[in-house]
Structure formats: C-alpha cells, structure tokens
Motif scaffolding. Structure first.
Motif, mmCIF file in Angstrom:
data_model
loop_
_atom_site.group_PDB
_atom_site.id
_atom_site.type_symbol
_atom_site.label_atom_id
_atom_site.label_comp_id
_atom_site.label_asym_id
_atom_site.label_seq_id
_atom_site.Cartn_x
_atom_site.Cartn_y
_atom_site.Cartn_z
ATOM 1 N N ASN A 299 0.763 -1.271 0.027
ATOM 2 C CA ASN A 299 0.085 0.097 -0.030
ATOM 3 C C ASN A 299 0.897 1.169 -0.152
ATOM 4 O O ASN A 299 0.550 2.401 -0.679
ATOM 5 N N MET A 300 1.947 1.215 0.684
ATOM 6 C CA MET A 300 2.837 2.261 0.691
ATOM 7 C C MET A 300 3.422 2.512 -0.927
ATOM 8 O O MET A 300 3.686 3.706 -1.431
ATOM 9 N N ASP A 301 3.762 1.257 -1.352
ATOM 10 C CA ASP A 301 4.216 1.464 -2.756
ATOM 11 C C ASP A 301 3.334 2.269 -3.740
ATOM 12 O O ASP A 301 3.729 2.714 -4.630
ATOM 13 N N LYS A 302 1.978 2.023 -3.527
ATOM 14 C CA LYS A 302 1.048 2.667 -4.343
ATOM 15 C C LYS A 302 0.713 4.145 -4.218
ATOM 16 O O LYS A 302 0.151 4.636 -5.186
ATOM 17 N N ASP A 303 1.263 4.608 -3.289
ATOM 18 C CA ASP A 303 1.218 5.772 -2.858
ATOM 19 C C ASP A 303 2.285 7.019 -3.439
ATOM 20 O O ASP A 303 3.188 6.830 -3.250
#
Length: 274
Positions: free
Chosen positions: A265-269
C-alpha cells in the motif's frame, strides 16, 4: 478445574509500547533544536486500534518520552513479557546519524532515535549526545525482550523516524512541509555525515537460540527522507498511517502477512515514490 489453572497463568498476552514526539524543546543556542513534527498523531492513531485487539498499552509522548523514560519503559516491558507473548514497539519522532565510537559500524555512523531531551548538535560545554537512543542500546533492550518472549513469541518494532539523506518534494506542497530527521550527523569531532547507499536496515538484528523472532519495520533507509503525509486533515508518519489502516482489517498476530500488505500500500502512494 485445578488442571486448567496453569494454562490460565500462561495464556498468551499482547503488549504494546507506543512512543511519539511532536514538540521538542526549543533552545536559545544555534543548531540545538529539533523542528516540530507530528509523532504523537501516530500514537493517537494506532493506540485505540491495538486496544480493541486486546493489547496492554503503554504510551510515552512529548515531554514524557525522555531517554530515561524510554529506557525504563523498555525494561518494564521486558519484565511483563512472558513466553509466547506478542510485543509491538512503535517509535515516531526524529532520527539522526551519530558518529560511531566503538567501531561496530562499517560506515562509521550509528543510527539514533531522538528522545524528547536529545539535542541536535554536539556542544563541548553542554550536550554530548548522552540522550540519543542509539541503535546499539535499543538492540540491547530488544534482545532482552526477545529472550523473555522465547521462540514461541514474536516482536514487532516500527521506526517511523529517519535522518534525511536526500531531498524530495511530494505531489502536493502540504505533504512536503514536515521531514523527520536531519541530513546533519551528530559528531564530537566535527566529522561530516555522508549517507551511503545501503539497502540493509538501519538497526542490526542479532539472533540466538531461544529468542523470539523480530520484525523491524523502518520507514526509510539511512539515505532516504521520511516525509509526513496529510490524511483527513492531520499529519502522520507514512508507515504509521498505513500500519493503522492495515490493522483495522487484519489483527496483529503471529501471521506476518500484514507487513507485506503495508509495503504494497505504501508503494502505491505516489507521495512516497523513491
């Protein structure tokens, strides 16, 4: 019923120590003060979620989060932990590289979390770094806790703090205001800190027989910036925010899959693109 008594005594428990600092002291002399950030928001976000999951929680925020108080809380945590327990330790605040004095760091620098009473720079007539929480000291506490929890326990440690090794601006200006850490190392000899590209974690992990497994989640590597992000009108450490979101749907347990979900999810931000 007598046979059940020992089982009740050894029931698995969940412990959390949450440390967050937003407002550090402001000093009159140059380069001593840390800029305000929002570490306490991380604690306020995660604490009620863990409480619902049955964790016994101790929190230290702002002026309560001194070097001495953090050390005492880690010792108290060690004393309360039993074999098979789940332990979650969270540190949100500034971070800084500190000149290594015992020669155990390949690049000549230790990593440190900045308690409330740690100043930003060395002063010969004043502060000598005694309140920096060095990785070596933290590791000692963690090893003691891991020995108490044993091979059937588990320890999670989150460091939503970094020292900044480069500059980065987010998509939106409001997400680029608060940086956790500093590019300036803490040095008694005037040595200049130069971040080295190293993809390993900032805190070394030791293992010995009988220790609980440990999972260290660090918001960035030593050469990266940790910028706070704004969500719903509040600033948070990005890792703290995404951990809180994951724990709303996935209880913290011996299942470590939640860590990978946080990373995804952090990679998608787009605000967190490296």
């Amino acid at each position: 019923s007598l046979l059940c008594a020992p089982l009740a005594l050894s029931a698995q428990q969940k412990h959390a120590l949450l440390i967050g600092i937003s407002n550090y002291p402001q000093y009159d002399y140059a380069d001593a003060s840390w800029a305000p950030i929002h570490g306490t928001n991380d604690v306020q976000l995660i604490s009620p979620i863990l409480a619902k999951q049955g964790f016994k929680i101790n929190t230290l925020t702002n002026e309560a989060a001194t070097h001495g108080a953090i050390g005492n809380s880690l010792k108290d945590l060690r004393n309360r932990v039993h074999v098979g327990d789940i332990v979650y330790i969270h540190l949100s605040g500034h971070g800084q590289a500190v000149e290594d004095e015992d020669g155990d760091e390949a690049d000549g620098w230790d990593e440190a979390f900045i308690p409330y009473d740690a100043e930003r720079s060395y002063r010969e007539e004043g502060y000598h770094g005694e309140n920096h929480l060095l990785d070596d000291e933290l590791n000692g506490h963690l090893n003691a806790i891991r020995r108490k929890a044993g091979e059937n326990g588990i320890v999670y440690v989150v460091m939503d703090a970094c020292h900044a090794g480069s500059s980065y601006r987010g998509e939106e200006e409001q997400d680029s205001v608060y940086v956790r850490g500093t590019e300036v190392g803490f040095s008694k000899t005037g040595k200049t800190y130069t971040p080295r590209i190293n993809r390993s974690g900032n805190v070394r992990i030791e293992t010995e027989k009988g220790m609980a497994p440990i999972y260290m989640l660090e918001s960035c590597r030593s050469y990266e910036v940790n910028l706070e992000i704004m969500q719903d009108g509040n600033y948070y450490g990005p890792m703290s925010y995404y951990i809180s979101q994951q724990l709303l749907t996935m209880p913290m347990s011996f299942d470590t899959n939640w860590i990978e979900e946080v990373r995804k999810n952090m990679d998608k931000d787009i605000r967190l693109v490296r």
